[in-house]
Structures are given as C-alpha cells and as structure tokens.
Design a protein around this motif. Structure first.
Motif, short mmCIF file in Angstrom:
data_model
loop_
_atom_site.label_atom_id
_atom_site.label_comp_id
_atom_site.label_asym_id
_atom_site.label_seq_id
_atom_site.Cartn_x
_atom_site.Cartn_y
_atom_site.Cartn_z
N GLN A 1 0.96 -1.36 0.09
CA GLN A 1 -0.23 -0.08 -0.03
C GLN A 1 0.58 1.42 0.45
O GLN A 1 0.66 2.36 -0.24
N ARG A 2 2.10 0.89 -0.05
CA ARG A 2 2.58 2.17 0.56
C ARG A 2 3.11 2.64 -1.32
O ARG A 2 3.09 1.91 -2.07
N GLN A 3 3.21 4.23 -1.38
CA GLN A 3 2.65 4.73 -2.68
C GLN A 3 4.64 5.36 -2.74
O GLN A 3 5.10 5.85 -1.84
N ALA A 4 4.45 5.37 -3.58
CA ALA A 4 6.26 5.80 -4.31
C ALA A 4 6.13 7.57 -3.96
O ALA A 4 5.14 8.77 -3.92
N PRO A 5 7.39 7.88 -2.86
CA PRO A 5 7.15 9.78 -2.80
C PRO A 5 7.36 10.62 -4.07
O PRO A 5 7.67 10.15 -5.44
N THR A 6 6.04 11.67 -4.09
CA THR A 6 5.64 12.09 -5.32
C THR A 6 6.74 13.77 -5.07
O THR A 6 6.77 15.07 -5.79
N THR A 7 8.29 13.64 -4.27
CA THR A 7 9.00 14.51 -4.28
C THR A 7 9.42 14.80 -5.26
O THR A 7 9.83 13.77 -6.56
N LYS A 8 9.90 15.87 -6.52
CA LYS A 8 10.39 16.28 -7.46
C LYS A 8 11.73 15.12 -7.02
O LYS A 8 12.39 14.62 -8.32
#
Length: 171
Positions: A5-12
């Motif tokens: 369920q973990r999302q990939a980080p959305t930072t640049k």
C-alpha cells in the motif's frame, strides 16, 4: 501501512532519482516508454513535467550502435545505496552499454581506444570509470572516441578483448 500500500514519494527529488534509475538500468527509447515505466513504479507524471525533469537531470538522447536513439544520464559520481551488488550491477550495466554503444576496441601497450556513435563516448566512459574495475586506471573521452588507460603496462589487448566480449554478450 503494508508494503503493497505504500506510495512512491512524490517529491521532485524522488522522481528524478527514479528517472535516473530507470534510464541507467535499461535502454529507454522514448518519453512515452519512460512515462509507462514510471507509472509501473507508482510515479505518475505529465508529459510536460517529464520533459522538464529530463532537462533538469541532464538526460540526453544518444545514438545506439543499432542506429536508434536511447536516453542517457550523466553519472552521479558515486554508486547509489539501493544497489545490492554494486560490482554485478555495474558489470551488467557496462555490458548493456557496450552492446548499445561500442563500435570497436583496439589496443596498444596499456592503452585501449574505444569507438562509439557520435555523442556517446562521454557517457560510456563514465560507465567504465564507475564500473569499479581495478585493472583500469581511467578514461579520457571525446565525442565518439574513448581512451582507456590500464594499470598493467601491457594490459591493453586483454582489456580491449574484455570490452569486445561485453559488446558481444547476450543480456
């Protein structure tokens, strides 16, 4: 939250790292292909953002030995922490790049001259430098030519054979 369920980080920064990883691990031929691989990894990005990201990380399209264009990124200067086996990963990456970019390898004493398509020499030379080979002292690259310097005063022929074997290997 479970692993699935973990999302990939959305930072640049995280997105740039994922783009570098994907480009350095496989031959990416188009922005659409890269966007699809990013989506598979859980990173959603618009075409405009992806285009800007490629410029910001210094990605360039270089001609492969088959004549098509593939994306390449400059080396970061040190190996990434997530690589489990740096030597094995570096050798596999170097073999893949040799298959795509190496035109010829010729030796004299402790020198090897590698030929690539125009614009690809610096990228391949960086991969050689970061491969961790103890037999190679360093490289000097131009546009389509790389000079490899070996530690052994007579190591050129063996090193040229090594690069030729990598280029002819099946990945």
């Amino acid at each position: 939250m479970s692993e699935s369920q973990r999302q990939a980080p959305t930072t640049k920064t995280a997105r740039h790292a994922k783009i570098r990883e994907l480009i350095s691990r496989s031959s990416i031929r188009s922005q659409a292909e890269l966007a699809a691989k990013l989506a598979e990894a859980g990173v959603k990005v618009t075409q405009g953002t992806l285009s800007r990201d490629l410029v910001e990380i210094g990605a360039a399209r270089v001609r492969s030995s088959e004549g098509g264009l593939i994306y390449a990124v400059p080396a970061e200067g040190h190996e990434r922490e997530f690589q489990a086996d740096i030597a094995e990963t570096s050798t596999a990456k170097l073999a893949s790049l040799c298959r795509d970019l190496l035109i010829s390898a010729e030796a004299s004493a402790n020198l090897v001259v590698l030929r690539t398509p125009p614009g690809a020499a610096q990228f391949l030379a960086s991969a050689v430098d970061h491969s961790g080979s103890q037999e190679i002292l360093g490289t000097i690259a131009g546009d389509d030519t790389i000079m490899v310097i070996t530690r052994d005063p007579q190591g050129g022929p063996e090193t040229a054979d090594y690069f030729t074997a990598l280029a002819e290997s099946r990945g």
